[in-house]
Design a protein around this motif. Structure first.
Motif, short mmCIF file in Angstrom:
data_model
loop_
_atom_site.label_atom_id
_atom_site.label_comp_id
_atom_site.label_asym_id
_atom_site.label_seq_id
_atom_site.Cartn_x
_atom_site.Cartn_y
_atom_site.Cartn_z
N ASN A 117 0.81 -1.22 0.00
CA ASN A 117 0.00 0.00 0.00
C ASN A 117 0.84 1.27 0.00
N VAL A 118 2.03 1.20 -0.60
CA VAL A 118 2.84 2.40 -0.79
C VAL A 118 2.22 3.23 -1.91
N GLU A 119 2.01 4.51 -1.67
CA GLU A 119 1.37 5.38 -2.66
C GLU A 119 2.32 6.39 -3.26
N TYR A 120 3.39 6.73 -2.54
CA TYR A 120 4.28 7.80 -3.01
C TYR A 120 5.74 7.36 -2.93
N MET A 121 6.51 7.82 -3.91
CA MET A 121 7.95 7.64 -3.90
C MET A 121 8.59 8.98 -4.27
N PHE A 122 9.57 9.38 -3.50
CA PHE A 122 10.32 10.60 -3.75
C PHE A 122 11.79 10.23 -3.97
N GLY A 123 12.46 10.95 -4.82
CA GLY A 123 13.86 10.61 -4.98
C GLY A 123 14.54 11.35 -6.10
N ILE A 124 15.80 10.94 -6.35
CA ILE A 124 16.60 11.41 -7.48
C ILE A 124 17.16 10.16 -8.14
N VAL A 125 16.85 9.97 -9.40
CA VAL A 125 17.23 8.72 -10.06
C VAL A 125 18.66 8.79 -10.58
N GLY A 126 19.22 7.63 -10.76
CA GLY A 126 20.54 7.43 -11.32
C GLY A 126 20.76 5.94 -11.43
N VAL A 127 21.87 5.53 -11.97
CA VAL A 127 22.17 4.11 -12.08
C VAL A 127 22.43 3.58 -10.67
N PRO A 128 21.77 2.50 -10.24
CA PRO A 128 20.95 1.58 -11.03
C PRO A 128 19.46 1.68 -10.72
N VAL A 129 18.95 2.83 -10.23
CA VAL A 129 17.57 2.85 -9.75
C VAL A 129 16.60 3.53 -10.71
N LYS A 174 2.85 6.96 -7.25
CA LYS A 174 3.22 8.31 -7.70
C LYS A 174 4.70 8.55 -7.41
N TYR A 175 5.47 8.88 -8.46
CA TYR A 175 6.89 9.19 -8.29
C TYR A 175 7.10 10.69 -8.41
N VAL A 176 7.76 11.29 -7.42
CA VAL A 176 8.04 12.72 -7.41
C VAL A 176 9.56 12.89 -7.44
N ALA A 224 5.99 6.31 2.97
CA ALA A 224 6.34 6.53 1.58
C ALA A 224 7.79 6.07 1.41
N VAL A 225 8.26 6.07 0.16
CA VAL A 225 9.60 5.57 -0.14
C VAL A 225 10.47 6.72 -0.64
N CYS A 226 11.69 6.73 -0.17
CA CYS A 226 12.71 7.63 -0.70
C CYS A 226 13.69 6.78 -1.52
N LEU A 227 13.85 7.09 -2.80
CA LEU A 227 14.70 6.31 -3.70
C LEU A 227 15.99 7.08 -3.98
N VAL A 228 17.11 6.46 -3.68
CA VAL A 228 18.40 7.14 -3.87
C VAL A 228 19.41 6.16 -4.47
N VAL A 229 20.49 6.72 -4.99
CA VAL A 229 21.61 5.89 -5.41
C VAL A 229 22.54 5.73 -4.23
N SER A 230 23.49 4.81 -4.37
CA SER A 230 24.44 4.58 -3.28
C SER A 230 25.44 5.72 -3.21
N GLU A 275 18.44 14.61 -2.26
CA GLU A 275 17.98 13.42 -1.55
C GLU A 275 17.50 13.73 -0.14
N GLN A 276 18.09 14.73 0.47
CA GLN A 276 17.68 15.10 1.82
C GLN A 276 16.23 15.57 1.82
N ALA A 277 15.90 16.47 0.87
CA ALA A 277 14.51 16.94 0.76
C ALA A 277 13.56 15.80 0.40
N ALA A 278 14.04 14.89 -0.45
CA ALA A 278 13.21 13.73 -0.82
C ALA A 278 12.86 12.89 0.41
N CYS A 279 13.82 12.70 1.27
CA CYS A 279 13.57 11.90 2.47
C CYS A 279 12.67 12.65 3.44
N TYR A 280 12.85 13.98 3.53
CA TYR A 280 11.94 14.77 4.36
C TYR A 280 10.50 14.60 3.87
#
Length: 525
Positions: free
Chosen positions: A31-43, A56-58, A81-87, A63-68
């Protein structure tokens, strides 16, 4: 030949799915509805896949603001919600948001893409139900899931993917009944209690229960910055405008999902009374006793623990504030209120509202006791001659009722539908319970032993009304009070009397006036 044909058929029927798709479907199942992040390899593929399943991807700029943002969604909705980041730097930037989520006790799941790993088979991503569970169970906070790059891009037969069920809501946690009883007893003897409403109460969705607690028991409250709005800031019992004075003068503080940290001056003098007793309600055991040892510690979900306290409250005799709370909820806005007594009249002046002129009659300038029933008869006669006949409700202390109690015969004789509510505490200002009265009788002559303020415990004033043909109700509980009062409001043919028993020790709240705004501390029971 047959073996080769079978292999070709299996190849045609096989549906391949990527690791990114598995991640997306696993998150959707939680039931995750939102994902925030900054994409890059490999995500990058993960972000695209979650959009494909309706999440919904925003895309953010840091990345700090995405996690907030992701953690705030967890607070606002109760599901992370999910915060998506690269390593590497991406994950490091997200750490600030993760730390903030942990300190605020807000659930968030951070997914980081890392370097490839050699994997023999594709797993079922059981980590995601566990991640969601870890973020919302107990004390909410941040949870990190590391996903290797080759798992994101690898492909596998969907039939080999094992689906995981959605993580259920956190289990209900209740405080120990003995601790609840101790807290109720402490509030009962408190003279200047204060409820501090923290963001834990907001996260618990405890607004209805907290409002009932505050209003039913007449408790002043102070919201923390993110506890604001659990009860309205303009609520008459909010003491935010007199914050310093409220903290300093409280003898019992109830912490509802609030922590005694720098925002609350660590609960220490000179901002707090050195002798203050703290009743702490928190879902996190580690938080109990932080900075100040609580007099009573209630470990559990705020909403459920407050419900426990309300249930315990209903099991003891009512007090003035409980009675007036329920009366105020049921009385018509245009009714004429007649009131006399000591505590009954004083408390009724603040809790029973008038919205029309000449609709309030009480002891007045001369402070006369015994005027109530005569006033009520006059008001009922005047109203009977008007087209818009309005209810006349006479709220009496038991002592005040005794001055002119026989006038109920007059009401019955002329069929005046007056509703009399006798708030009966067995005395003048205060009384004693039946057991204490019996013990006093065993000690000797009651004229030399019984306190002068006492009256006969649990006197049946309702039977006086019934003796003349009116309705009489003997009331002990809030449920009985509401039921009886509604019956009386529906009956326009005869007068009624509700004999409402309250705690003989119930008293009027102390008045504490601030230089900023007048407010008062109330006695809880």
């Amino acid at each position: 030949h047959h073996i080769a044909l079978s292999t070709e058929v299996e190849a045609v029927n096989m549906e391949e799915i990527t690791g990114a798709q598995i991640i997306a479907e696993a998150l959707k199942a939680q039931n995750v509805e939102y994902m925030f992040g900054i994409v890059g390899v490999p995500v990058i593929e993960v972000a695209m896949a979650v959009q494909g399943v309706g999440i919904k991807y925003v895309g953010m700029r840091n990345e700090q603001a995405a996690c907030y943002a992701a953690s705030a969604v967890g607070y606002l909705t109760g599901r992370p919600a999910v915060c998506l980041v690269v390593s590497g730097p991406g994950l490091i930037h997200a750490l600030g948001g993760m730390a903030n989520a942990n300190m605020n006790c807000w659930p968030v799941v951070v997914i980081g893409g890392s370097s490839d790993q050699n994997q023999e088979t594709m797993g079922a991503f059981q980590e995601f139900p566990q991640a969601v569970r870890s973020s919302i169970y107990g004390r909410p906070g941040a949870c990190y899931v590391d996903v290797s790059g080759d798992m994101v891009t690898a492909r596998v037969d969907r039939a080999r993917v094992r689906a995981a069920p959605c993580c259920p809501p956190p289990p209900v946690s209740l405080a120990h009944p003995k601790a609840v009883t101790e807290a109720v007893a402490m509030l009962k003897t408190s003279k200047q209690p204060l409820v501090i409403v923290g963001k834990g109460a907001a996260y618990s969705r405890a607004e209805d229960e907290v409002q009932e607690l505050v209003e039913l028991c007449g408790l002043p409250f102070l919201p923390t910055p993110m506890g604001k709005g659990v009860l309205p800031d303009d609520h008459p019992q909010c003491v935010a405008a007199a914050r310093s004075r409220a903290l300093l003068q409280a003898d019992v503080v109830v912490l509802l999902g609030a922590r005694l940290n720098w925002i609350l001056h660590f609960g220490l003098p000179p901002r707090f009374n050195p002798q203050v007793k703290v009743i702490q309600v928190d879902i996190c055991a580690e938080e109990l006793g932080n900075n100040v040892k609580p007099a009573v510690a209630l470990l559990g979900d705020i909403r459920n623990v407050v419900s426990q306290a309300l249930a315990a409250h209903s099991s003891v005799p009512m007090n003035y504030y409980t009675v007036f709370h329920h009366i105020a909820e049921l009385l018509p806005h245009d009714c004429i209120i007649v009131s006399e007594g000591a505590n009954t009249m004083d408390i009724g002046r603040t809790m029973l509202y008038n919205r029309l002129p000449r609709h309030r009659l009480d002891a007045g300038t001369f402070g006369t006791m015994g005027v109530g029933l005569g006033f009520a008869i006059a008001a009922a006669l005047v109203e009977s001659g008007r087209k818009t006949c309005q209810r006349v409700v006479c709220v009496e202390g038991d002592s005040a009722f005794g001055f002119s109690g026989m006038e109920v015969e007059t009401m019955c004789r002329y069929k005046l539908p007056v509703i009399i509510i006798v708030v009966n505490n067995n005395g003048i200002y205060s009384g004693v319970d039946p057991h204490t009265w019996d013990e006093l009788g065993k000690m000797g002559d009651l004229t030399t032993i019984a306190p002068p303020v006492t009256l006969l415990p649990e006197a049946r004033y309702d039977q006086v009304m019934a003796a003349f043909g009116g309705q009489g109700f003997f009331v002990r509980t809030p449920q009985e009070l509401r039921s009886a009062l509604q019956l009386c409001l529906d009956d326009w043919e005869r007068p009624s009397l509700l004999n409402v028993l309250i705690d003989p020790a119930s008293d009027r709240k102390q008045q504490v006036v601030s230089t900023l705004i007048p407010f008062s501390f109330n006695i809880w029971f």
